[in-house]
Design an enzyme around this catalytic site. Sequence first.
Site, mmCIF file in Angstrom:
data_model
loop_
_atom_site.group_PDB
_atom_site.id
_atom_site.type_symbol
_atom_site.label_atom_id
_atom_site.label_comp_id
_atom_site.label_asym_id
_atom_site.label_seq_id
_atom_site.Cartn_x
_atom_site.Cartn_y
_atom_site.Cartn_z
ATOM 1 N N HIS A 185 1.976 32.269 30.453
ATOM 2 C CA HIS A 185 0.826 32.498 31.294
ATOM 3 C C HIS A 185 0.207 31.252 31.859
ATOM 4 C CE1 HIS A 185 1.332 36.407 29.222
ATOM 5 N NE2 HIS A 185 1.047 36.942 30.089
ATOM 6 N N ASP A 217 9.311 38.739 34.560
ATOM 7 C CA ASP A 217 7.867 38.573 34.170
ATOM 8 C C ASP A 217 7.213 38.339 35.442
ATOM 9 O OD1 ASP A 217 5.820 39.026 32.414
ATOM 10 O OD2 ASP A 217 6.556 37.445 30.936
#
Length: 496
Positions: A197, A268
């Site tokens: 992230h 993702d």
Amino acid sequence: MSSEHVYAGAALSSVSSELDEAVHRCLVAGFEGTTSFPDTLKRLVDRGLGGVILFTRNVRDAEQVRELTDALRAIRPDLLVAIDNEGGGIGHLVGAGAPGVPGSYALGVADDPDLTARCADALAGHLATLGISVTYAPVADLQQRPDNPIVRTRSFGTDPGLAARHLRAWIGATEARGIASCAKHFPGHGGTATDSHYDLPVDPRPYDALRVDLEPFRAAVAAGVPMLMSAHVVFPALDPNRPATLSRRILGDLLRLDLGFDGVLVSDALEMKAIADHYGEAAGARIALAAGADQVVVSVPDLEVTLACRDAVLDAVDSGRLAEERVREAAERVRRLAERYAAPAAGPVPAWDTGAGAEAARRAVRSRPVPPAARGVHIVDLFPPPHPTLNWGGEDLLTELRALDPTACGTAVGGEPADPGTLVDGILHMSADAPLVVATCDAGLHPWQARFRDALLARRPEAVRVDTGLPEGGDLCSYGRGRVNLRALAEVLTGA
């Protein structure tokens, strides 16, 4: 729609309507809204958008979520509606009455595949009532190193055989409910020391070491999992140049040819900094599809980012940089998935075991010797702030203790305090002669917690130590911070 149309980011495209629809099928979009949604999203869905992903921002209560998913499918019945629904601290559906289920690590500690199946069935049954057709779960990553910041209690554990049997149980139970499961993050995110992230992780292990991480994914494929999600991780032993999400070697040669997976491979989220900061979301979408992904996820609610990704793919197809055959292949896989899962099952949803999650959490906590129970304890619960993307709920142990023992008191510290010394002094003064419990969550990753804990223990060495993440030498461990995990801890601490 005519064979030519205007789209954002380019003046005119010669892409046919059929190919335009195929491109849109390869996209999954996040959005704002609980009772309505933007006109831009409506237009994307009308042109063939493959899926949407819901987050806490889209959830108010169960009735509202079902109305929202029904409204989306009224535009296009084959739209896939997805959500991250792993259990544990990832609680996007708490407001909609989600069943309390611990994260996967606690299920692995209990090591009862039937119990895992009952927990997965509860989660999937609840999704079915809401009209959600895809769950981006279970996590197939192995928790390979103590400094991994992102997998941890989301994993079933460190042993590939254990992970494999619980993946089979989870996938089978979810499939029985008519919900599409998605094993993630291929080929494994557990061997990194970086959260994708925030940056681009590298797993430097040689191929022989990486083969262990592939075993749970092989088991998931053999169990018939309809979807896999890729990892934004560079594996130099597999492809030194690109992260898995953008690597033809990993998505094509390894996943399709070696593992034999022919389901839908979804990326993702592209706005994660591992992709956004190093490639850009739009280029990431184009490269991922060229490498072998079938859908790319843009989970941020800013639909301009989704449009930029869409336009980059359309432009690449129009110019010949992205083969039409690759897009059609991806869109066909998504079409087959939607044909199987998009429409909610007709009729009432059968009930699920509402106690399965609490049972699993209790069995995990009691998997080791437990300290004597006490009433009127003073608890100090130290934990990091909730993850901004995963929405780890911020639940605290004090609240669960007080629900069972109103004489309990204490302090919940969600993030490093500005003046820890003064707070330690205050806690020791307030606790007086009461039994003291000091809980930490992954103190090895958050040194302020270790310092705070040790300052308390230096003056109260008899205090009970509790770990609410992975075990770190405490007297008691919950293997997760979901509400059922914390309630199971509270039951042991209070003797309830």
